[in-house]
Motif scaffolding. Structure first.
Motif, PDB file in Angstrom:
ATOM      1  N   PRO A  51      29.572   5.469   8.693  1.00 41.89           N
ATOM      2  CA  PRO A  51      30.871   6.043   9.057  1.00 41.89           C
ATOM      3  C   PRO A  51      31.406   6.930   7.946  1.00 41.89           C
ATOM      4  CG  PRO A  51      31.158   3.809   8.265  1.00 41.89           C
ATOM      5  CD  PRO A  51      29.667   4.052   8.312  1.00 41.89           C
ATOM      6  N   PRO A  52      32.291   7.842   8.284  1.00 43.86           N
ATOM      7  CA  PRO A  52      32.991   8.596   7.229  1.00 43.86           C
ATOM      8  C   PRO A  52      33.773   7.628   6.340  1.00 43.86           C
ATOM      9  CG  PRO A  52      33.320   9.609   9.372  1.00 43.86           C
ATOM     10  CD  PRO A  52      32.679   8.276   9.626  1.00 43.86           C
ATOM     11  N   VAL A  53      33.721   7.854   5.028  1.00 49.66           N
ATOM     12  CA  VAL A  53      34.335   6.934   4.070  1.00 49.66           C
ATOM     13  C   VAL A  53      35.079   7.730   3.005  1.00 49.66           C
ATOM     14  CG1 VAL A  53      33.894   5.169   2.312  1.00 49.66           C
ATOM     15  CG2 VAL A  53      32.551   5.178   4.410  1.00 49.66           C
ATOM     16  N   SER A  54      36.218   7.192   2.570  1.00 48.75           N
ATOM     17  CA  SER A  54      36.954   7.755   1.434  1.00 48.75           C
ATOM     18  C   SER A  54      37.015   6.720   0.323  1.00 48.75           C
ATOM     19  CB  SER A  54      38.377   8.154   1.850  1.00 48.75           C
ATOM     20  OG  SER A  54      38.357   9.131   2.870  1.00 48.75           O
ATOM     21  N   GLY A 130      46.629   7.759  -2.067  1.00 51.63           N
ATOM     22  CA  GLY A 130      45.207   8.002  -1.821  1.00 51.63           C
ATOM     23  C   GLY A 130      44.806   7.678  -0.393  1.00 51.63           C
ATOM     24  N   VAL A 131      45.310   6.561   0.128  1.00 51.92           N
ATOM     25  CA  VAL A 131      44.994   6.174   1.510  1.00 51.92           C
ATOM     26  C   VAL A 131      45.550   7.203   2.485  1.00 51.92           C
ATOM     27  CG1 VAL A 131      45.399   4.458   3.312  1.00 51.92           C
ATOM     28  CG2 VAL A 131      44.836   3.716   0.993  1.00 51.92           C
ATOM     29  N   VAL A 139      38.450   3.197   4.126  1.00 45.32           N
ATOM     30  CA  VAL A 139      38.825   3.548   2.759  1.00 45.32           C
ATOM     31  C   VAL A 139      38.321   2.465   1.817  1.00 45.32           C
ATOM     32  CG1 VAL A 139      40.731   4.014   1.172  1.00 45.32           C
ATOM     33  CG2 VAL A 139      40.888   4.750   3.563  1.00 45.32           C
ATOM     34  N   ILE A 140      37.711   2.877   0.724  1.00 45.92           N
ATOM     35  CA  ILE A 140      37.280   1.946  -0.330  1.00 45.92           C
ATOM     36  C   ILE A 140      38.143   2.198  -1.557  1.00 45.92           C
ATOM     37  CG2 ILE A 140      35.397   1.189  -1.830  1.00 45.92           C
ATOM     38  CD1 ILE A 140      33.439   2.282   0.270  1.00 45.92           C
ATOM     39  N   VAL A 210      37.453  -3.100  -2.601  1.00 42.82           N
ATOM     40  CA  VAL A 210      37.772  -3.558  -1.251  1.00 42.82           C
ATOM     41  C   VAL A 210      37.722  -2.367  -0.311  1.00 42.82           C
ATOM     42  CG1 VAL A 210      39.520  -4.614   0.236  1.00 42.82           C
ATOM     43  CG2 VAL A 210      39.260  -5.405  -2.116  1.00 42.82           C
ATOM     44  N   ALA A 211      37.078  -2.547   0.842  1.00 48.23           N
ATOM     45  CA  ALA A 211      37.075  -1.530   1.895  1.00 48.23           C
ATOM     46  C   ALA A 211      37.934  -2.032   3.052  1.00 48.23           C
ATOM     47  CB  ALA A 211      35.647  -1.255   2.362  1.00 48.23           C
ATOM     48  N   PHE A 212      38.730  -1.142   3.617  1.00 48.53           N
ATOM     49  CA  PHE A 212      39.608  -1.530   4.716  1.00 48.53           C
ATOM     50  C   PHE A 212      39.874  -0.311   5.591  1.00 48.53           C
ATOM     51  CE2 PHE A 212      42.059  -0.409   0.994  1.00 48.53           C
ATOM     52  CZ  PHE A 212      43.012   0.492   1.475  1.00 48.53           C
TER      53      PHE A 212
END
Length: 386
Positions: A51-54, A130-131, A139-140, A210-212
């Motif tokens: 998946p796309p991740v930031s 950032g989020v 988001v990580i 943490v990724a959420f």
């Protein structure tokens, strides 16, 4: 007859407290779920959608660490799309100079905390900024003091960002120059926390990674409910947004995130911060009850066996002395075995001979932390005005 009854009671007592203590340990419990975690890793590797991740990093007085580690985040071998969002303080010239050198990087995005922000944890504000800047749902958040061990770290953790999960907790490894006590304490704490996340609802994390999902964070008003604390960002996210069986565990010793403590003070603050915020965390009572039970049985079994050995030698009851000594050896063997197996699974270097002494020391270290917290200025952990 009285002597025989005494012998039986002593032998049974030594056996029971030793047996309970052997199995009342987080290392034994975590070993029961590690094979299932590893099995899920293999299944995810065979059928993976990236998946796309930031990745959000906040640099405050960490320019040296940012310069050293940023390129490792920017150069991940990832089949999906990803951005590294670096949040810095407005006017941080050193960090701005570093980011200018990486301005050509397609994966980098920079944003700032405004000068006018007051009375709120700047780290929580930075994470929130950032989020909100992230274009991806996943988001990580992590820290510039951490670095990927290789270019496959992002692929490894992103495999856990599945459609049926909303949170991913990870296990960070410590640098080689970290003391054995710190590595052991981290392993012990995460053994409790990761098992709980696997079995039900995650309580906390001891690792700054943490990724959420962005939609959960924004929909839940971010850190609302714990804004009075200027620490515990990772803990509050896990504690607030975890739900039953929706937390994935990233445990990959081949592609870990490596955490570096820049000074002994950083480690001390990390431990004090948790004790300062623990009363604000949900589901804390069962977690602390299990820890207290384990530590009680650990010390009780040690005390009972040593006392019986000494007493039996004084009265020359060699049956009691021998059985208690045997149970003490068995107790040491299994605690060492479980601890070493857990350390191997997590990729943590801990010598065999240090496991039992460190287990015994942990509860006294907890007591020392509580004394330090009591002596500390409570304003050090709050934003004062909220």
């Amino acid at each position: 007859m009285i002597f025989d009854l005494f012998t039986i009671i002593c032998c049974v007592a030594a056996f029971l407290v030793s047996l309970i203590s052997i199995f009342a340990t987080p290392f034994f419990r975590i070993l029961s779920i590690v094979p299932r975690i590893q099995s899920s890793n293999e299944d995810e590797e065979r059928a993976t959608e990236y998946p796309p991740v930031s990745i959000v990093l906040y640099s405050h007085d960490l320019a040296h660490e940012l310069e050293h580690n940023l390129s490792l985040f920017l150069h991940q071998n990832y089949e999906g799309t990803y951005k590294v969002i670096v949040v810095i303080d407005k006017g941080d010239a050193e960090a701005e100079d570093i980011l200018k050198r990486y301005a050509h990087e397609p994966h980098l995005y920079t944003t700032y905390i405004p000068d006018t922000s007051r009375y709120m944890s700047r780290k929580k504000l930075a994470i929130t900024i950032g989020v909100k800047a992230a274009k991806s749902d996943w988001v990580i958040i992590t820290a510039p003091t951490c670095r990927p061990a290789d270019s496959l770290w992002l692929s490894s953790i992103a495999r856990k960002c599945r459609i049926d999960k909303n949170l991913v907790v990870s296990f960070t490894q410590y640098t080689d120059n970290t003391t054995t006590l710190k590595r052991f304490y981290h392993l012990l704490t995460e053994s409790y926390l990761l098992r709980r996340a696997f079995k039900g609802i995650a309580f906390n994390t001891d690792s700054p990674c943490v990724a959420f999902r962005k939609k959960d964070f924004i929909g839940g008003n971010g850190f609302l409910g714990n804004l009075q604390y200027n620490c515990g960002e990772y803990s509050f996210i896990v504690n607030k947004y975890a739900a039953f069986k929706t937390t994935a565990i990233h445990l990959d010793s081949a592609h870990p995130l490596i955490e570096d403590f820049t000074s002994p003070k950083a480690w001390k603050h990390k431990r004090l911060y948790y004790n300062a915020i623990r009363h604000a965390l949900l589901r804390r009572h069962s977690y602390h009850a299990m820890f207290n039970f384990d530590m009680t049985m650990l010390h009780l079994s040690l005390l009972v066996n040593i006392t019986l050995i000494i007493l039996a030698i004084i009265i020359q009851n060699w049956i009691v002395a021998g059985s208690s000594a045997f149970m003490l050896i068995i107790w040491i063997f299994f605690h060492t075995l479980f601890g070493k197996k857990a350390a191997n699974h997590f990729g943590v270097e801990i010598s065999v001979g240090s496991i039992v002494p460190l287990l015994i020391y942990v509860v006294w270290y907890h007591l020392l932390l509580m004394i330090r917290l009591h002596a500390a200025d409570k304003n050090d952990f709050t934003t004062h005005k909220l």
